[in-house]
Write a protein that holds these residues in place. Structure first.
Motif, mmCIF file in Angstrom:
data_model
loop_
_atom_site.group_PDB
_atom_site.id
_atom_site.type_symbol
_atom_site.label_atom_id
_atom_site.label_comp_id
_atom_site.label_asym_id
_atom_site.label_seq_id
_atom_site.Cartn_x
_atom_site.Cartn_y
_atom_site.Cartn_z
ATOM 1 N N UNK A 67 -3.776 2.253 -7.010
ATOM 2 C CA UNK A 67 -3.545 3.676 -7.258
ATOM 3 C C UNK A 67 -4.565 4.496 -6.466
ATOM 4 N N UNK A 68 -4.096 5.376 -5.568
ATOM 5 C CA UNK A 68 -5.034 6.167 -4.757
ATOM 6 C C UNK A 68 -5.698 7.261 -5.581
ATOM 7 N N UNK A 69 -6.748 7.829 -5.003
ATOM 8 C CA UNK A 69 -7.408 8.986 -5.610
ATOM 9 C C UNK A 69 -7.213 10.165 -4.673
ATOM 10 N N UNK A 70 -6.370 11.100 -5.075
ATOM 11 C CA UNK A 70 -6.088 12.286 -4.278
ATOM 12 C C UNK A 70 -6.836 13.464 -4.893
ATOM 13 N N UNK A 71 -7.962 13.817 -4.316
ATOM 14 C CA UNK A 71 -8.740 14.934 -4.829
ATOM 15 C C UNK A 71 -9.737 14.507 -5.884
ATOM 16 N N UNK A 72 -10.725 15.360 -6.107
ATOM 17 C CA UNK A 72 -11.832 15.014 -6.992
ATOM 18 C C UNK A 72 -11.403 14.890 -8.445
ATOM 19 N N UNK A 73 -10.356 15.626 -8.832
ATOM 20 C CA UNK A 73 -10.003 15.680 -10.259
ATOM 21 C C UNK A 73 -9.018 14.593 -10.678
ATOM 22 N N UNK A 74 -8.429 13.882 -9.740
ATOM 23 C CA UNK A 74 -7.396 12.907 -10.103
ATOM 24 C C UNK A 74 -7.999 11.720 -10.834
ATOM 25 N N UNK A 75 -7.475 11.434 -12.016
ATOM 26 C CA UNK A 75 -7.910 10.304 -12.817
ATOM 27 C C UNK A 75 -6.825 9.236 -12.961
ATOM 28 N N UNK A 76 -5.565 9.644 -12.824
ATOM 29 C CA UNK A 76 -4.467 8.704 -12.999
ATOM 30 C C UNK A 76 -3.244 9.215 -12.261
ATOM 31 N N UNK A 77 -2.253 8.353 -12.121
ATOM 32 C CA UNK A 77 -1.005 8.732 -11.483
ATOM 33 C C UNK A 77 0.158 8.020 -12.132
ATOM 34 N N UNK A 78 1.334 8.602 -12.003
ATOM 35 C CA UNK A 78 2.548 7.998 -12.553
ATOM 36 C C UNK A 78 3.403 7.460 -11.420
ATOM 37 N N UNK A 79 3.898 6.239 -11.580
ATOM 38 C CA UNK A 79 4.762 5.616 -10.585
ATOM 39 C C UNK A 79 6.171 6.179 -10.739
ATOM 40 N N UNK A 80 6.646 6.839 -9.677
ATOM 41 C CA UNK A 80 7.992 7.415 -9.715
ATOM 42 C C UNK A 80 9.056 6.450 -9.200
ATOM 43 N N UNK A 81 8.648 5.423 -8.475
ATOM 44 C CA UNK A 81 9.614 4.462 -7.967
ATOM 45 C C UNK A 81 9.130 3.788 -6.701
ATOM 46 N N UNK A 82 9.647 2.598 -6.446
ATOM 47 C CA UNK A 82 9.298 1.839 -5.252
ATOM 48 C C UNK A 82 10.231 2.195 -4.106
ATOM 49 N N UNK A 83 9.667 2.304 -2.909
ATOM 50 C CA UNK A 83 10.442 2.587 -1.704
ATOM 51 C C UNK A 83 10.715 1.317 -0.907
ATOM 52 N N UNK A 84 9.979 0.265 -1.211
ATOM 53 C CA UNK A 84 10.169 -1.038 -0.583
ATOM 54 C C UNK A 84 10.462 -2.075 -1.663
ATOM 55 N N UNK A 85 11.314 -3.037 -1.316
ATOM 56 C CA UNK A 85 11.660 -4.104 -2.256
ATOM 57 C C UNK A 85 10.814 -5.336 -1.985
ATOM 58 N N UNK A 86 10.675 -6.181 -2.999
ATOM 59 C CA UNK A 86 9.975 -7.448 -2.816
ATOM 60 C C UNK A 86 10.660 -8.238 -1.697
ATOM 61 N N UNK A 87 9.856 -8.707 -0.771
ATOM 62 C CA UNK A 87 10.388 -9.421 0.382
ATOM 63 C C UNK A 87 10.524 -8.567 1.625
ATOM 64 N N UNK A 88 10.394 -7.244 1.490
ATOM 65 C CA UNK A 88 10.472 -6.359 2.657
ATOM 66 C C UNK A 88 9.197 -6.462 3.481
ATOM 67 N N UNK A 89 9.361 -6.435 4.808
ATOM 68 C CA UNK A 89 8.191 -6.339 5.672
ATOM 69 C C UNK A 89 7.640 -4.916 5.621
ATOM 70 N N UNK A 90 6.318 -4.807 5.590
ATOM 71 C CA UNK A 90 5.653 -3.506 5.570
ATOM 72 C C UNK A 90 4.567 -3.494 6.633
ATOM 73 N N UNK A 91 4.254 -2.305 7.113
ATOM 74 C CA UNK A 91 3.208 -2.157 8.116
ATOM 75 C C UNK A 91 2.271 -1.025 7.763
ATOM 76 N N UNK A 92 1.182 -0.951 8.484
ATOM 77 C CA UNK A 92 0.211 0.114 8.244
ATOM 78 C C UNK A 92 0.886 1.472 8.373
ATOM 79 N N UNK A 93 0.687 2.311 7.379
ATOM 80 C CA UNK A 93 1.258 3.651 7.389
ATOM 81 C C UNK A 93 2.607 3.764 6.715
ATOM 82 N N UNK A 94 3.246 2.625 6.390
ATOM 83 C CA UNK A 94 4.529 2.671 5.683
ATOM 84 C C UNK A 94 4.325 3.130 4.235
ATOM 85 N N UNK A 95 5.186 4.040 3.767
ATOM 86 C CA UNK A 95 5.146 4.428 2.366
ATOM 87 C C UNK A 95 5.892 3.381 1.545
ATOM 88 N N UNK A 96 5.215 2.839 0.532
ATOM 89 C CA UNK A 96 5.802 1.732 -0.232
ATOM 90 C C UNK A 96 6.250 2.141 -1.633
#
Length: 370
Positions: free
Chosen positions: A8-37
Motif C-alpha cells: 500500500x503506497x503512501x500518498x501525502x503526509x496524511x495518508x494512513x490507509x487505503x481501500x482496494x477498489x479492484x485489480x487491473x491485472x490478473x494472476x499470471x499476467x506479465x507486468x513491468x515497471x510503471x504498469x498500474x496493477x
C-alpha cells in the motif's frame, strides 16, 4: 528472480490507509515497471498503484473492498519459474514482520507551517534538504495538497517547498487586485523570507503563469521552469469550468466541474469534493477567486501570455501536459520556440501530476537532475 512485494503506497503526509477498489491485472499476467496493477482510494483521491518491477503477478493478497494501512501487502510479483512454496513462505514472512505505521500524532513527519510573509499569512510546507531548492506552485482553486503525489518523491533529491497562494488553501484569503503580479509577489516574498536565493519553479495551471511572472521579475533567481498544464502559453481557457468552480458551493454543484480536471472522472473522491466544499465556504474565498479569475481571463481568453518569450525566461524549461486536458488545451504545448523540453502524456487530464504521478516525477527528477 527475487520475489517482489507490492505494498500500500503512501500518498501525502496524511495518508494512513487505503481501500482496494479492484485489480487491473490478473494472476499470471506479465507486468513491468510503471504498469498500474490495481486501483486504491485514499481519503484524498483514487489512483492506480504502479508496479516497480518486471515479472509476473503471482499473488493478489488484498481483495476488492479491503481497507489496509500504508505498507500493507497487496500482491506479489515474481518469475513464472519461482515455486509456489517459496512465494507462500515470502508472504508468510512479510505478514509476520510487518508493523503498521503508528497513528501517534508525534510520528507524522513535517507538517505545513504558517507565517506572516510579505504582509499576509502564507501556509507552506518544506520537505527534503540540500541542492538547489524547488518551489511548487498550485493552480486556480488549489492548494499545496495538489502536490501530495509529487512532493516527497522530488524531495528525495533536494529541498522542496510548496505554498498556498493568497486566496487559497490556508493562506490569507484577502487579495487586492488578484492579478498574476500580486500572486507572483507572494512567491518572491516566500523566497526572500526563507532565504532561498535561487530555485527551480514548478507550476501547475495558473501556478505555471505565476512561475513565469516570477521568472520575468527576478530572472537571476530562477534556475529552471517546469510548467504543467500551464496557463499563459495559449489563449484558450475553459471559462465554464472557472465560472462553475467559483459559483459552486455544494457537492452537487461542484462535482461535475471537478470531474473535468481528470481524464478519469472516477478519481474524484467524496473526500476531495468535501475538502473543496469546506474551502469554498470560508469567508472571503469567493470574492478572492472572482478577482483572480476576472484579472486572468477575458471570457474564454487568457489575458497574459508568455508563449513568445518563454525561452528567454529561464536557463531551462520543461513543459508537461495531459493529452486529454479539458481545462487548457494540450495543443498549447505544440510549436513552442526555443530549446523547450515538451512531454504530452496520453490518457491523462488537467491534473496530470496526480493522474500520472510516477511519470511526472520521473520527468521532473530527470530534468532537475537528481
Amino acid at each position: 528472480m527475487p520475489i517482489h512485494m507490492i505494498t500500500m503506497p503512501k500518498w501525502g503526509l496524511s495518508m494512513q490507509q487505503g481501500q482496494v477498489n479492484g485489480w487491473l491485472k490478473a494472476i499470471g499476467d506479465k507486468v513491468g515497471k510503471g504498469d498500474e496493477v490495481l486501483d486504491v482510494e485514499s481519503d484524498k483521491i483514487a489512483s492506480g498503484v504502479e508496479c516497480a518491477f518486471d515479472g509476473t503477478l503471482r499473488r493478489q493478497v488484498a481483495q476488492e473492498g479491503d481497507t489496509l494501512p500504508v505498507g500493507a501487502l497487496l500482491g506479489v510479483v515474481a518469475d513464472v519459474e519461482t515455486p509456489d512454496a517459496e512465494i507462500d513462505q515470502a508472504v508468510e514472512a512479510f505478514q509476520r514482520d510487518y508493523v503498521p505505521p503508528s497513528d501517534d500524532a508525534t510520528d507524522v513527519g513535517p507538517q505545513p507551517e504558517k507565517a506572516q510573509i510579505g504582509g499576509r499569512t502564507l501556509r507552506y510546507l518544506k520537505l527534503g534538504e540540500g541542492g538547489t531548492p524547488a518551489v511548487l506552485i498550485h493552480g486556480f482553486g488549489g492548494d499545496l495538497n495538489n502536490w501530495l503525489f509529487n512532493h516527497a518523491d522530488l524531495a528525495a533529491h533536494r529541498a522542496v517547498w510548496a505554498l498556498d497562494l493568497p486566496g487559497h488553501g490556508e493562506s490569507g484569503k484577502a487579495v487586492e487586485t488578484g492579478d498574476v503580479d500580486e500572486l507572483a509577489a507572494s512567491v518572491i516574498a516566500l523566497l526572500d523570507d526563507r532565504g532561498i536565493e535561487r530555485a527551480h519553479l514548478i507550476g501547475h495551471s495558473m501556478g505555471a503563469l505565476v512561475a513565469m511572472a516570477v521568472a520575468e521579475k527576478t530572472p537571476g533567481r530562477v534556475a529552471s521552469l517546469s510548467l504543467i498544464a500551464g496557463a499563459g502559453l495559449g489563449e484558450e481557457i475553459n471559462r465554464d469550468y472557472i465560472d462553475g468552480f467559483v459559483a459552486g458551493s455544494s457537492r452537487n454543484t461542484l462535482r461535475p466541474h471537478l470531474a473535468k480536471l481528470f481524464a478519469d472522472p472516477t478519481l474524484v473522491t467524496r473526500q476531495l469534493i468535501e475538502d473543496i466544499v469546506k474551502y469554498k465556504r470560508l469567508e472571503g474565498v469567493n470574492e478572492s477567486l472572482q478577482k483572480i479569475a476576472s484579472s486572468a481571463f477575458d471570457g474564454n481568453t487568457q489575458r497574459r501570455l508568455y508563449r513568445d518569450r518563454l525561452a528567454r525566461l529561464a536557463p531551462r524549461t520543461l513543459v508537461i501536459w495531459g493529452a486529454q486536458d479539458q481545462i487548457i488545451p494540450a495543443s498549447h504545448a505544440q510549436g513552442l520556440q526555443g530549446d523547450i523540453r515538451v512531454q504530452v502524456i496520453d490518457g491523462k487530464g488537467h491534473m496530470v501530476q496526480m493522474e500520472a504521478a510516477s511519470e511526472v516525477n520521473r520527468l521532473l527528477n530527470d530534468f532537475l537532475g537528481a
